[in-house]
Scaffold this active site. Sequence first.
Site, short mmCIF file in Angstrom:
data_model
loop_
_atom_site.label_atom_id
_atom_site.label_comp_id
_atom_site.label_asym_id
_atom_site.label_seq_id
_atom_site.Cartn_x
_atom_site.Cartn_y
_atom_site.Cartn_z
N HIS A 132 -9.60 12.35 15.44
CA HIS A 132 -8.49 11.79 14.66
C HIS A 132 -7.15 12.25 15.21
O HIS A 132 -6.16 11.53 15.13
CB HIS A 132 -8.64 12.15 13.20
CG HIS A 132 -9.84 11.49 12.60
ND1 HIS A 132 -9.94 10.13 12.49
CD2 HIS A 132 -11.00 11.99 12.17
CE1 HIS A 132 -11.11 9.83 11.99
NE2 HIS A 132 -11.79 10.94 11.78
N ASP A 160 0.68 -4.60 -4.48
CA ASP A 160 0.34 -4.57 -5.90
C ASP A 160 0.26 -5.97 -6.48
O ASP A 160 -0.60 -6.24 -7.32
CB ASP A 160 1.37 -3.72 -6.67
CG ASP A 160 1.04 -2.25 -6.58
OD1 ASP A 160 -0.14 -1.90 -6.76
OD2 ASP A 160 1.94 -1.45 -6.29
N CYS A 179 8.22 -6.68 0.81
CA CYS A 179 8.05 -5.36 1.43
C CYS A 179 6.60 -4.88 1.38
O CYS A 179 6.31 -3.75 1.74
CB CYS A 179 8.97 -4.33 0.80
SG CYS A 179 8.68 -4.09 -0.96
C1 PEP Z 1 3.65 -2.98 -2.82
O1 PEP Z 1 3.07 -2.80 -3.89
O2 PEP Z 1 3.49 -3.99 -2.12
C2 PEP Z 1 4.59 -1.97 -2.32
C3 PEP Z 1 5.33 -2.21 -1.26
O3 PEP Z 1 4.62 -0.78 -2.98
P1 PEP Z 1 3.58 0.39 -2.71
O4 PEP Z 1 2.67 -0.06 -1.60
O5 PEP Z 1 4.38 1.59 -2.38
O6 PEP Z 1 2.88 0.47 -4.04
MG MG Z 2 3.60 -1.15 -5.19
#
Ligand code: PEP
Ligand code: MG
Length: 757
Positions: free
Chosen positions: A378, A640, A687
Amino acid sequence: MGDPDARVLLADAPLVEGAVAAAAAARGGASLEEVAAEARGALRAKAAQLGTDDAPAPEAAPAIADAGDAEELRLRVGNRLGLHARPAARFVGAATGRGAEVQVVNATTGRGPVSARSLTALATLGVRQGHEIVVRARGAGAQAALAAIQALADDNFGDDDGNGDGAAAPPAPATPAAPAAPETAAAPAPGDALAGLPVSPGIAIGPVRRLLAAPLAVPEDPPESPAAEQDRLDRAREAARADLRDARAAIAARAGEGEAAIFDAHLLLVDDEALLDPARAAIDRDARNAAQAWDAAVRAGAEAYRATDDEYLRERAADVLDVGRRVLGHLTGAGAARATLDGPGVLVAADLTPGETAALDRDLVHGIATAHGSATSHAAILSRALGIPAVVGLGPGLLKVPDGTPLLLDGEAGTVVVDPGEDAVADAERRRAEEARIRAERRERAAAPAATRDGRRIEVAANLGAVDEARAAVAHGAEGVGLLRTEFLFLGRADAPGEEEQVAALSGVAAALGGRPLVIRTLDVGADKPLAFLPQPPEENPFLGRRGIRLALAFPDVLRTQLRAIVRVAAEHDGVKVMFPMIAALHEVHAARAMLDEVRAELGLDPPLEVGVMVEVPAVAVAAERFARDVDFFSIGTNDLAQYTVAAERGNEHVAQLAAGPVPAVLRLVASVVEGARAHGRWVGVCGELAGDPLAAALLAGLGVDELSMAPPRIPDVKEALRGIDSGDAQRVARAACDADDADAARRLAADLVAGR
Ligand code: PEP
Ligand code: MG
């Protein structure tokens, strides 16, 4: 490991293993004779693992099939590296928590049965590609456990043998590894070239540096009561878990989810019964203190890995020792203190654990040279992901080179020249300059803004998970930061960071960005990211529980301090924006904005500061028009959003496929967000991981997204994809993708779009 060495190593190890096996058996209430047999069995198991003919098959555990009521499953293991650390970790995940006792036998070699609850035990079965395994389960959940294991096997145990998974596709060595030199190897002479395995390209020149880690002395103190020692062990394990989650998050942000998965295996090791049972037994039965008990169990566990005849598995001993050291650090009060270098140069070590590699200071470590290790260790994978030139397996002679000696490391050729002459250094410097020129050209292209063929601009930004990553992100072509995950300031500590500390950290990022946009997300913890100083009662469904803004509003002092820091930074730097995570309802937006207004008033500061929310909950996507009235921008967190849209917990590999890629239902939600935002002139970013996938990025651009934010190494490829498409075509294809049968079909449409078909 050469045989003669192995036998020398074995001479005392069975004592340890035998003691561990005996202690485990004794704890289970075995008779004296049975305890002795168990100890002898441990020796036989090791002899069998070493491949000696005279060793009978190991007697790892009484077979549950003997009881006659077990369900059975036979599988041929198809993935290229067999049940190595990550697939074995997935196997443990599939087998546990289902109300069944599950055991595994390697039918090809006759090893086992072992409990499927233990990563260590599973790994030491030495299951390789093509081996047949027999899985037996008993109990109410037996069928469910076997079905889960079958599904995992059908999914190649989660390994992508084609590409992507660094562990599964190590680079072919350009030069053979140096033959294992005896440990008594002489120090190399000036000008000597050591040959090893090239694991991460690039040329490094610099003096020998070593990691300075305070050795952890195991205290000899007499134990308190067994209960108190068990409690200390549990608290140390909990603290180690927090460290591991931090390390996981840091590597996920720097190198991606694939590389971060090793820490999932480490998290399992913290709870592995093959380590925990003997440690607990030593506390209860042998009157050892927690540190002594844990240390002995870890050493025995690592030795079991080392004794296998599979090179990949032998490498895993480093993982066991790494996890062991983390827990021991907390038991001895040394904490998670990181080893460091006393100056810039080439890091020389026997081997590096993943934790050590993850904690390396990129500014000091110009290259990595190790005596041991393989291309699939790793440490090798992570050094590649972090872009540090590295050569491993250079032989023990390397360790004899004195500190400060100049080294010339070639990560492409897999060589390290000790004390190279001036000519060799000049030549290497020329090659390094040429490499740098080519890299700079690539970066230059990535630095230019991304626009579609017909001139539609899409801002490409970086997701950052640590304050020191901003400069590298800009070098990769980031036009700003679309997501700063501030939880890295908070995780793994006993108390919240103060306002000044936060101002300093955030200002550092803002300064490195030089006025480029910086979206600071407020603390997003809870669920998979618990905070030690915000104790929460356990939740039945943590992903549907008090996480993100819900938790932040429940602990207003923490959020208030963070908002004060953000407003102060916004007053000093252009481009700062604030974003609230896990918004599900308007009243959360109003409460968070109200606190922000109070903070501005308290500070007497009123800098320009756009206020946005993450779209991670379908409720916000569906009602985006309403939310758009009260926010300045949206950033869609597809990680999410996808998990909540298809009701598939992120991180649960059995359902991960449902949420993977450009799922048409998720694309429709993106379209809804864009439409709602447009109605009020708001901008929309993405994002989540989807933004960093060039094909999905083309679809998101077609849906009208204004900004894409991703792990920095993905930026050049995404920009390249965006430059190749026409925005009208992208719009048409994105609409068709919303109508596609599934994510694969949507991806095929995107592939045609990007390829210009
Ligand atoms: C997401 O949920 O897409 C996000 C960018 O937040 P995290 O991955 O930090 O929960
Ligand atoms: Mg998130």
